[in-house]
Design an enzyme around this catalytic site. Sequence first.
Site, PDB file in Angstrom:
ATOM      1  N   LYS A  85       0.846  -1.218   0.000  1.00  0.00           N
ATOM      2  CA  LYS A  85       0.000   0.000   0.000  1.00  0.00           C
ATOM      3  C   LYS A  85       0.862   1.242   0.000  1.00  0.00           C
ATOM      4  O   LYS A  85       2.039   1.213   0.380  1.00  0.00           O
ATOM      5  CB  LYS A  85      -0.941   0.016   1.213  1.00  0.00           C
ATOM      6  CG  LYS A  85      -0.269  -0.009   2.596  1.00  0.00           C
ATOM      7  CD  LYS A  85       0.151   1.338   3.129  1.00  0.00           C
ATOM      8  CE  LYS A  85       1.018   1.236   4.373  1.00  0.00           C
ATOM      9  NZ  LYS A  85       1.711   2.464   4.746  1.00  0.00           N
TER      10      LYS A  85
ATOM     11  N   GLY B 270       7.772   1.219   4.415  1.00  0.00           N
ATOM     12  CA  GLY B 270       6.582   2.067   4.555  1.00  0.00           C
ATOM     13  C   GLY B 270       5.466   1.701   3.592  1.00  0.00           C
ATOM     14  O   GLY B 270       4.534   2.458   3.390  1.00  0.00           O
TER      15      GLY B 270
ATOM     16  N   ASP C 281      -1.999  -1.535   9.848  1.00  0.00           N
ATOM     17  CA  ASP C 281      -2.251  -1.564   8.399  1.00  0.00           C
ATOM     18  C   ASP C 281      -2.876  -2.887   7.923  1.00  0.00           C
ATOM     19  O   ASP C 281      -3.266  -2.991   6.758  1.00  0.00           O
ATOM     20  CB  ASP C 281      -0.930  -1.399   7.619  1.00  0.00           C
ATOM     21  CG  ASP C 281      -0.293  -0.049   7.844  1.00  0.00           C
ATOM     22  OD1 ASP C 281      -1.004   0.892   8.226  1.00  0.00           O
ATOM     23  OD2 ASP C 281       0.933   0.067   7.625  1.00  0.00           O
TER      24      ASP C 281
HETATM   25  O1  C5P Z   1       0.398  -1.070  14.286  1.00  0.00           O
HETATM   26  P1  C5P Z   1       1.809  -1.316  13.912  1.00  0.00           P
HETATM   27  O2  C5P Z   1       2.370  -2.551  14.544  1.00  0.00           O
HETATM   28  O3  C5P Z   1       2.079  -1.249  12.460  1.00  0.00           O
HETATM   29  O4  C5P Z   1       2.614  -0.111  14.542  1.00  0.00           O
HETATM   30  C1  C5P Z   1       3.996  -0.161  14.730  1.00  0.00           C
HETATM   31  C2  C5P Z   1       4.384   1.013  15.602  1.00  0.00           C
HETATM   32  O5  C5P Z   1       4.179   2.241  14.893  1.00  0.00           O
HETATM   33  C3  C5P Z   1       3.559   1.168  16.874  1.00  0.00           C
HETATM   34  O6  C5P Z   1       4.091   0.422  17.927  1.00  0.00           O
HETATM   35  C4  C5P Z   1       3.660   2.651  17.142  1.00  0.00           C
HETATM   36  O7  C5P Z   1       4.912   2.962  17.725  1.00  0.00           O
HETATM   37  C5  C5P Z   1       3.678   3.242  15.755  1.00  0.00           C
HETATM   38  N1  C5P Z   1       2.343   3.665  15.298  1.00  0.00           N
HETATM   39  C6  C5P Z   1       1.788   4.822  15.813  1.00  0.00           C
HETATM   40  N2  C5P Z   1       0.554   5.228  15.384  1.00  0.00           N
HETATM   41  C7  C5P Z   1      -0.113   4.536  14.442  1.00  0.00           C
HETATM   42  C8  C5P Z   1       0.432   3.351  13.887  1.00  0.00           C
HETATM   43  C9  C5P Z   1       1.683   2.950  14.328  1.00  0.00           C
HETATM   44  O8  C5P Z   1       2.388   5.476  16.671  1.00  0.00           O
HETATM   45  N3  C5P Z   1      -1.296   4.981  14.032  1.00  0.00           N
END
Ligand code: C5P
Length: 306
Positions: free
Chosen positions: A18, A108, A146
């Site tokens: 994405k 990303g 995501d």
């Molecule tokens: O949800 P995901 O595991 O992809 O997120 C990885 C890290 O990215 C989280 O632990 C957090 O530090 C950060 N994050 C965030 N806000 C979001 C998504 C991710 O701060 N909306």
Amino acid sequence: MPFRDLPDSSVIARAPGKINLVLRVGPRRADGFHDLLTCFQAVNIWESVALSPADEFSIALTGDVNLGEIPLDANNLAMKAVAAVAQATGRTDAVAIRIDKKVPVGGGMGGGSADAAATLIAINELWHAGLSQAELLDIAAELGSDVPFLLEGGTAIGRGRGEVLEPVKSLPLHWVIVPSMEHLATPGVYGRLDELRADVDVVLPPSLPEAFIDALYQGDAEALAPHLINDMAQAAIDLDPGLAETLELGLEASALAVMVSGSGPTCAMLARDQKHAADIQNFCSSAGRHAVVTSSPARGAHLVSS
Ligand code: C5P
């Protein structure tokens, strides 16, 4: 098909990468996440996952991207997806997981999340678990912010930490994707963004501009270009200064817009049409950069026949 010598009982699924056409980031929440207002769009670059019954759990990776930093244990998102479905269904059977990666790693573009999304679809089928899409979406949200979008695919406005989705219509768009030699860990980029905004009263906009939604609906790349924005771009550039050069290269290549994808460092260059995308790719390749032409939107995670 990316997999050879699979046992007959194997199940294969794939999920797209994405990009975030808009990524507005609110202040850090008490739980450490950030509220987002984003527009996700799935691109036609695919992660494939094959699951086979086995005597013990294992993960093997192939692919034409740098595979260096991916965990091959319980920390792998595909393994976590199997564990989550095992917990939801009471199943304990071991599976061998094979992943063929095409989405840049640590870039990303949601490559790890796509592995989780494809694994959820595949394990649901392998185990005849019968979980509904709604149940899979709940599990997906636990696995990562995501993952729900990559199950759904297409184009969607994302809120909350990215897991609250509202589908929107988009005609096809054409892109050139330029990975970086660096990998950026998402938490580090959010952390840098918090530092950069330490003295700023951050307010998340309530909605996306109507002109942006209209441009998507009409697949009008020229009208869309001025609306592409990523609040994380500067934080990503600070951590990978080479990114500034890639963004510059995209503009020299006459891209309509160039953006950092999600938390970076992969860059996405918007083209007018397929031919324009090929021209931009040639320009980037001549400058010695690996560049991939793709299109969007793509469908979400789905089973494929072997
Ligand atoms: O949800 P995901 O595991 O992809 O997120 C990885 C890290 O990215 C989280 O632990 C957090 O530090 C950060 N994050 C965030 N806000 C979001 C998504 C991710 O701060 N909306």
